[in-house]
Design a protein around this motif. Sequence first.
Motif, PDB file in Angstrom:
ATOM      1  N   ALA A   1       0.850  -1.202   0.000  1.00 57.17           N
ATOM      2  CA  ALA A   1       0.000   0.000   0.000  1.00 57.17           C
ATOM      3  C   ALA A   1       0.883   1.247   0.000  1.00 57.17           C
ATOM      4  CB  ALA A   1      -0.913  -0.011   1.227  1.00 57.17           C
ATOM      5  N   TYR A   2       2.008   1.173   0.721  1.00 57.35           N
ATOM      6  CA  TYR A   2       2.923   2.339   0.705  1.00 57.35           C
ATOM      7  C   TYR A   2       3.497   2.516  -0.706  1.00 57.35           C
ATOM      8  CZ  TYR A   2       7.394   4.708   0.945  1.00 57.35           C
ATOM      9  OH  TYR A   2       8.454   5.526   0.676  1.00 57.35           O
ATOM     10  N   ASP A   3       3.879   1.394  -1.337  1.00 55.91           N
ATOM     11  CA  ASP A   3       4.542   1.497  -2.631  1.00 55.91           C
ATOM     12  C   ASP A   3       3.575   2.013  -3.692  1.00 55.91           C
ATOM     13  OD1 ASP A   3       5.893   1.198  -4.927  1.00 55.91           O
ATOM     14  OD2 ASP A   3       6.344  -0.933  -4.704  1.00 55.91           O
ATOM     15  N   LEU A   4       2.352   1.472  -3.733  1.00 54.81           N
ATOM     16  CA  LEU A   4       1.459   1.790  -4.859  1.00 54.81           C
ATOM     17  C   LEU A   4       0.572   2.984  -4.544  1.00 54.81           C
ATOM     18  CD1 LEU A   4       0.413  -1.791  -6.014  1.00 54.81           C
ATOM     19  CD2 LEU A   4       2.320  -0.402  -6.750  1.00 54.81           C
ATOM     20  N   PHE A   5       0.347   3.317  -3.266  1.00 59.45           N
ATOM     21  CA  PHE A   5      -0.586   4.416  -2.973  1.00 59.45           C
ATOM     22  C   PHE A   5       0.106   5.560  -2.244  1.00 59.45           C
ATOM     23  CE2 PHE A   5      -4.724   3.068  -4.309  1.00 59.45           C
ATOM     24  CZ  PHE A   5      -4.593   1.701  -4.419  1.00 59.45           C
ATOM     25  N   GLY A   6       1.253   5.256  -1.563  1.00 57.38           N
ATOM     26  CA  GLY A   6       1.907   6.353  -0.873  1.00 57.38           C
ATOM     27  C   GLY A   6       1.382   6.551   0.534  1.00 57.38           C
ATOM     28  N   ILE A   7       0.691   5.560   1.106  1.00 57.54           N
ATOM     29  CA  ILE A   7       0.229   5.687   2.496  1.00 57.54           C
ATOM     30  C   ILE A   7       1.395   5.291   3.389  1.00 57.54           C
ATOM     31  CG2 ILE A   7      -1.502   4.931   4.164  1.00 57.54           C
ATOM     32  CD1 ILE A   7      -3.123   3.858   1.772  1.00 57.54           C
ATOM     33  N   VAL A   8       1.853   6.185   4.256  1.00 60.81           N
ATOM     34  CA  VAL A   8       3.003   5.882   5.131  1.00 60.81           C
ATOM     35  C   VAL A   8       2.477   5.260   6.416  1.00 60.81           C
ATOM     36  CG1 VAL A   8       4.876   6.874   6.450  1.00 60.81           C
ATOM     37  CG2 VAL A   8       4.341   7.763   4.183  1.00 60.81           C
ATOM     38  N   PHE A   9       2.970   4.076   6.753  1.00 60.69           N
ATOM     39  CA  PHE A   9       2.495   3.351   7.945  1.00 60.69           C
ATOM     40  C   PHE A   9       3.497   3.582   9.075  1.00 60.69           C
ATOM     41  CE2 PHE A   9      -1.096   0.990   6.327  1.00 60.69           C
ATOM     42  CZ  PHE A   9      -0.900   1.034   4.962  1.00 60.69           C
ATOM     43  N   ASP A  10       3.079   4.308  10.125  1.00 69.52           N
ATOM     44  CA  ASP A  10       4.006   4.561  11.244  1.00 69.52           C
ATOM     45  C   ASP A  10       4.150   3.285  12.058  1.00 69.52           C
ATOM     46  OD1 ASP A  10       3.918   7.013  10.307  1.00 69.52           O
ATOM     47  OD2 ASP A  10       2.384   7.752  11.688  1.00 69.52           O
ATOM     48  N   GLY A  11       5.408   2.983  12.423  1.00 67.85           N
ATOM     49  CA  GLY A  11       5.632   1.815  13.285  1.00 67.85           C
ATOM     50  C   GLY A  11       5.861   0.554  12.480  1.00 67.85           C
ATOM     51  N   HIS A  12       5.889   0.692  11.136  1.00 70.65           N
ATOM     52  CA  HIS A  12       6.159  -0.502  10.329  1.00 70.65           C
ATOM     53  C   HIS A  12       7.656  -0.798  10.421  1.00 70.65           C
ATOM     54  CE1 HIS A  12       6.558  -3.118   6.857  1.00 70.65           C
ATOM     55  NE2 HIS A  12       5.250  -3.271   6.880  1.00 70.65           N
ATOM     56  N   PRO A  13       8.064  -2.053  10.697  1.00 63.38           N
ATOM     57  CA  PRO A  13       9.485  -2.339  10.940  1.00 63.38           C
ATOM     58  C   PRO A  13      10.369  -2.104   9.724  1.00 63.38           C
ATOM     59  CG  PRO A  13       8.210  -4.354  10.818  1.00 63.38           C
ATOM     60  CD  PRO A  13       7.229  -3.238  10.826  1.00 63.38           C
ATOM     61  N   ASP A  14       9.815  -2.183   8.491  1.00 62.86           N
ATOM     62  CA  ASP A  14      10.730  -2.190   7.347  1.00 62.86           C
ATOM     63  C   ASP A  14      10.004  -1.579   6.142  1.00 62.86           C
ATOM     64  OD1 ASP A  14      12.530  -2.701   5.454  1.00 62.86           O
ATOM     65  OD2 ASP A  14      12.123  -4.854   5.316  1.00 62.86           O
ATOM     66  N   LEU A  15       9.656  -0.270   6.248  1.00 67.90           N
ATOM     67  CA  LEU A  15       8.789   0.325   5.217  1.00 67.90           C
ATOM     68  C   LEU A  15       9.631   0.677   4.006  1.00 67.90           C
ATOM     69  CD1 LEU A  15       5.802   1.016   5.028  1.00 67.90           C
ATOM     70  CD2 LEU A  15       6.391   3.373   5.494  1.00 67.90           C
ATOM     71  N   ARG A  16       9.600  -0.166   3.004  1.00 73.22           N
ATOM     72  CA  ARG A  16      10.326   0.105   1.748  1.00 73.22           C
ATOM     73  C   ARG A  16       9.382  -0.205   0.603  1.00 73.22           C
ATOM     74  NH1 ARG A  16      14.037  -3.695   0.683  1.00 73.22           N
ATOM     75  NH2 ARG A  16      13.680  -4.886   2.574  1.00 73.22           N
ATOM     76  N   ARG A  17       9.817   0.199  -0.620  1.00 67.60           N
ATOM     77  CA  ARG A  17       9.025  -0.181  -1.811  1.00 67.60           C
ATOM     78  C   ARG A  17       9.097  -1.703  -1.969  1.00 67.60           C
ATOM     79  NH1 ARG A  17       6.858   3.300  -5.264  1.00 67.60           N
ATOM     80  NH2 ARG A  17       7.515   5.480  -5.150  1.00 67.60           N
ATOM     81  N   ILE A  18       8.005  -2.311  -2.368  1.00 66.75           N
ATOM     82  CA  ILE A  18       8.045  -3.778  -2.457  1.00 66.75           C
ATOM     83  C   ILE A  18       7.902  -4.244  -3.900  1.00 66.75           C
ATOM     84  CG2 ILE A  18       5.551  -4.112  -2.095  1.00 66.75           C
ATOM     85  CD1 ILE A  18       6.366  -6.452  -0.248  1.00 66.75           C
ATOM     86  N   LEU A  19       7.111  -3.489  -4.729  1.00 66.41           N
ATOM     87  CA  LEU A  19       6.883  -3.995  -6.094  1.00 66.41           C
ATOM     88  C   LEU A  19       7.656  -3.179  -7.121  1.00 66.41           C
ATOM     89  CD1 LEU A  19       3.072  -4.879  -5.962  1.00 66.41           C
ATOM     90  CD2 LEU A  19       4.999  -6.427  -6.060  1.00 66.41           C
ATOM     91  N   MET A  20       7.652  -1.852  -6.972  1.00 66.37           N
ATOM     92  CA  MET A  20       8.367  -1.048  -7.986  1.00 66.37           C
ATOM     93  C   MET A  20       9.847  -0.951  -7.613  1.00 66.37           C
ATOM     94  SD  MET A  20       6.016  -0.473 -10.025  1.00 66.37           S
ATOM     95  CE  MET A  20       6.662   0.728 -11.153  1.00 66.37           C
ATOM     96  N   TRP A  21      10.698  -0.570  -8.553  1.00 72.68           N
ATOM     97  CA  TRP A  21      12.149  -0.459  -8.234  1.00 72.68           C
ATOM     98  C   TRP A  21      12.340   0.782  -7.365  1.00 72.68           C
ATOM     99  CZ3 TRP A  21      10.196   0.100 -13.288  1.00 72.68           C
ATOM    100  CH2 TRP A  21      10.241   1.389 -13.820  1.00 72.68           C
ATOM    101  N   ASP A  22      13.434   0.813  -6.627  1.00 71.83           N
ATOM    102  CA  ASP A  22      13.557   1.807  -5.557  1.00 71.83           C
ATOM    103  C   ASP A  22      13.696   3.220  -6.079  1.00 71.83           C
ATOM    104  OD1 ASP A  22      13.355   0.411  -3.108  1.00 71.83           O
ATOM    105  OD2 ASP A  22      15.074  -0.717  -3.844  1.00 71.83           O
ATOM    106  N   GLU A  23      14.269   3.391  -7.281  1.00 70.01           N
ATOM    107  CA  GLU A  23      14.443   4.762  -7.775  1.00 70.01           C
ATOM    108  C   GLU A  23      13.124   5.324  -8.319  1.00 70.01           C
ATOM    109  OE1 GLU A  23      16.092   2.185  -8.828  1.00 70.01           O
ATOM    110  OE2 GLU A  23      18.108   2.389  -8.008  1.00 70.01           O
ATOM    111  N   PHE A  24      12.051   4.561  -8.260  1.00 65.35           N
ATOM    112  CA  PHE A  24      10.769   5.007  -8.833  1.00 65.35           C
ATOM    113  C   PHE A  24      10.174   6.092  -7.944  1.00 65.35           C
ATOM    114  CE2 PHE A  24       7.716   4.351 -11.995  1.00 65.35           C
ATOM    115  CZ  PHE A  24       6.458   4.542 -11.455  1.00 65.35           C
ATOM    116  N   GLN A  25       9.675   7.167  -8.552  1.00 65.98           N
ATOM    117  CA  GLN A  25       9.213   8.292  -7.732  1.00 65.98           C
ATOM    118  C   GLN A  25       7.729   8.200  -7.406  1.00 65.98           C
ATOM    119  OE1 GLN A  25      11.224  10.471  -6.548  1.00 65.98           O
ATOM    120  NE2 GLN A  25      12.988   9.577  -7.603  1.00 65.98           N
ATOM    121  N   ASP A  26       6.923   7.786  -8.394  1.00 67.13           N
ATOM    122  CA  ASP A  26       5.466   7.963  -8.257  1.00 67.13           C
ATOM    123  C   ASP A  26       4.837   6.873  -7.407  1.00 67.13           C
ATOM    124  OD1 ASP A  26       4.450  10.182  -9.312  1.00 67.13           O
ATOM    125  OD2 ASP A  26       4.496   9.459 -11.407  1.00 67.13           O
TER     126      ASP A  26
END
Lengths: 125, 415, 205, 211, 224
Positions: D149-174
């Motif tokens: 949800a963070y990767d595709l929608f941009g919802i930031v989850f506070d307290g998530h142990p490892d919040l990184r992009r999961i599906l898109m490559w890391d340099e992806f902005q949108d």
Amino acid sequence: MPADGHPYLFLALFAGAAVVFCLSLLGLARLWAMLVSPAKPGPTKNAPYECSLASQGDAWVQFRSAYYLYAIIFLVFDVETVFLLPFAVAFTHLSVGAFVAMMVFLLLLVEGLVWAWRKGALAWH
Amino acid sequence: MRPDSAEPDLSALSTGDLVVESPAAVPAPPPPATSGFELTPKPATAPDADRGLLEVAIGPHHPSTHGVFRLNAVLDGERIVRFKPVFGYLHRNHEKIGENGTYLSAMPYTDRLDYFCSLSNNWAYALAVEKLAGLAVPERADYIRIITAELTRIQNHAALIGFLLQELGAMGTPLMYAFREREKILDLFEALTGARMMCNYLRFGGCRCDLPAGWLEECRRVVEGLPRFFDEFENLLSTNEILMARTQGIGVLPPELAVSAGVTGPMLRASGVNYDLRKVDRYGLYDRFEFRVPLGEHGDVYDRYMVRILEMRESAKILQQALREVPGGPIVDPKVKLRNFRPKAGEAYGRLESPKGELGFYLISDGSTNPYRYRIRPPSFINLTILEDMCQGLTLQDALVILGAVDIVMGEVDR
Amino acid sequence: MIDEGLRSELSKQGVFTTTVGELYNWGRKNSIWPLNFGLACCAIEMIAASMARFDISRFGSEVFRPSPRQADLMIVAGTVTKKMAPQVVRLYNQMPEPKYVIAMGACAISGGPFKQGYNVLKGIDRYLPVDVHIPGCPPRPEALLHALITLQEKIAGQKLTGPERAPHLQEEAPSEYPIPDYGAYDLDPPKNPDVWQPPVLARKD
Amino acid sequence: METLDVIKTRAEAAVPGAQLALAPNGAVPAEASLVVDSAHAAAVARFLRDDPQLQLDYCSNVTGVDWLEASIKEKIKTRKLVDGVEKEVEETVEHKRPGHLEAVYHLYSMKLKHGPLVLRQRTANRVDQVRVASLTPVWRSAEFQEREAYDLFGIVFDGHPDLRRILMWDEFQDHPMRKDYVEPDDYEYEPTAHDDVLDKARRHYPVEEHP
Amino acid sequence: MNLPGTGIIKGMVETARNFVGSYHDPERLTTIEYPEERLTQPENARSFPMLIFDDDPVKGLRCVACKICEKECPPQCIYIVQDRDERGKPRKFPRIFDLDISVCMSCQICVEVCPFDSIKMNTEFELSTDDRFGRLLLHRDDLAKSNEYYHQIHATEAAEVDARLADEKAKAEAKAKPAAAKPASPVPTAAKAAAPAQPAAPVKSPAADKPAAKPASPAEPAAA
């Protein structure tokens, strides 16, 4: 067996034929590569293959000591086969004493393997 | 190196490639099995290089990752210290295409989700839309759906066991047996729906076309041959010492961690949790057939293998009962419009027991012909959450066997 | 070249004549080793083609090599996403000459049904030269075997010398293609202009 | 399982200060959902998981939803004086719903085998205040789905142990699954383009062809 | 009984039984030698769409360019331009009917939504080519196939379609006959039953032209 030739002449001929045969194949391939199909080295072609990723970091990492244990235990089999080969070739003409000596030799090596196994050298930890 | 404060600082996000977070000096002890599973971030200690840890990427192109799946492994010799999966190499934007197209045009895309079980994907999507729009399904269509779903389950489990044995080094032999059986079932699907793997056969409120002449007899003949195939498979594998030595006691998954991590399907039942949607939700006409749900006790890879074999036998029993008499009558609810089908505004979450686990479709409709939000709950993606916990401290070969037993298909993992 | 009349005459008397080129191509075309490279659903049909029923080993291609170093055919079976495209081009670069590419399935040719996706590359021929395209989603295992036959005919027709000799024998023909890297919104470059030359379309109405 | 109102009242009692609301659902199954504010989301979630009657120990599905700025016309019945007579009048009231992102959780109980409880967390807006409480410490199954949800929608989850992009490559902005995402333009060869794809493809046609 | 090796031996016995079986048991010989020996495809098999014409590829084409399949196609791989005669009045005939089989996912939704039964699924799958831009974009003339060919590949389905078209034509004529008595022009009723523009093909009895080559699939009613 040529009666007048040197008794080991056939061995030299045999070795020469083997070497020539191998070298001729390699030479043909080298010739073919030089004349017909050009070599095309490239930066990514020579890069190490790492599951289709660009490899990061260098491979000169200190390996665990357990790997050396495996290498040493392998020696037991290596030495064994080196001596087993002539033993097998000349097996039919051997006297009982030679046979017993060979068996003692084998026993010693196997005993070394069993000792290492029980000491847990093969178990990875 | 990311500070391990609770507040994730957005600017210093580490790269998705090789995570440079270093593990605890001694591998973190498996978390205490409390009622829920409290995950605490791993404390950071000395960097890897000088402690002889090898960072290697088991990359997207790898023979034993069942598709384009990547794992960043930090190895202490052969032992696994960290095992971070990286996804996205087959992210085909299924949900974006689903939201740009109509409800009907999303149906052929569900075949490509988990490309081993296209008919149970179709059924999951049809179930969700029928729940959203409140449609009824005629009895004959439900019978056909159960028959095709159980056939799909059998060929999926057979193919998976073949691939699992390939991980263990049995190059090809069990896979040959499994695919020989799978080809018979694919012939049935081709005769019924027209395509071997991409059936696109179910519609909202029923099926697309009726059973062709002679299909039921052919199906009965194949189902009669199945028990002989299961015995042959079990003789070949179940008591094989190498298989037992390599899989028993490996990748143990405690039941509480399984429930908290949302693991579903054969992996969950192998840990002893009795949760099978065919018994829990009673969708379709499953309560009309009696079948048992196999459960494992140790939750290791051998139990997962055994649960799948027993599930195949139970599916064959369901098929025998279902094929005894398939009722006549219409195969689709005539009131449902094929084109510009507009369910009322609202949302619905439909789910069913796919061979991999709980496959769910969450649809939000705003009254137009296109779904406003089209979300797929992918079982194999969520079953991978605890891959690292199961592989903690094992050798790399066992970790790849555990990965094989999770049964991931990249079309569904990355969607 | 041998004139065919003499050759058929000799072969009636049991004397079989051939040229070095034909022998070279005959040896290559009957032992194409594909790279073990499955992306998506088409990979399952490729595996089904290598199983007992559609036996790909009758064409000498059942040895699926895991590493690109020992493969000379890359079957791109499945959707090439933008995250996977650099890896596919790197694998192609790491394969030794002579190497061929089969784009299996609609996704590998043109992005197929997932063409409208933001993360899907609209066909692998934007970065790599493709030898045989197999339409279908997924193409039947027999269609893959038919494509192997098409490729074997193409290899048999390749010349050994002269201007249009086989590309791997030409000094200037490139054996490596630039690997795209990840940009902020898309791969950059989005395509390789000297490989991807589509006809210019124009819809008047 | 009890009705949602009973659960709401018990949750408010168990977690003082939690603002809970019920969001109606127009479709046929009419499963309403429980909207919780991000501050108390983790506490409410623990209550739902540990409460003996509920025991919702299985978080089946975590979804990100992007609600655009929209004006909603609602038909509400109001009693109004119409020429002196008190009458039920139905009139449409239009109010603007601010654009916001939403994280939807479907909770089930594996022990008691009872049905879904839909829990929703809403962000303030779609631009900068996009923080929501992460429920990964409560249910481990939310870990990858919240990252998606963070990767595709941009919802930031506070307290998530490892919040990184999961599906898109890391340099992806949108955040590509948002409704207003513009996808990259590689439409140069579209042999069967029509309607909106034709407009995108027309940008690649030779200049003089333009009408 | 389970000595350490018995499991492996039982597996080997199983493999041996299959090995011996492959010499005499036909069920064990599953290989289909593809180019020489082909798998008979079941009747519903589908690969790519084709347009049906009744007797003449241009005049007899059933397609009336209504563009329903173009809208409903999930990957949007159909492109239709309606033909206009010299005065610019649109004719019920597609001047261009392009189908990009490098995008088509053979999902046959176009067949389902077509109200005129003019697009059906072919079974031809040997289309691998190296010409990316030419042979993978089929135009109207490559797509047009005769009704007889349609009868060859999908016998029962073709028979049903012909029967349905025949009684639609009969109903349209029945309506047209009394209408001819009254000057009111017959309004084409439901979109589904639009009267076929071109003269209907002489209805051939389906059994007549079922070629012997096709395995005679039993044509008794489908319900079990």
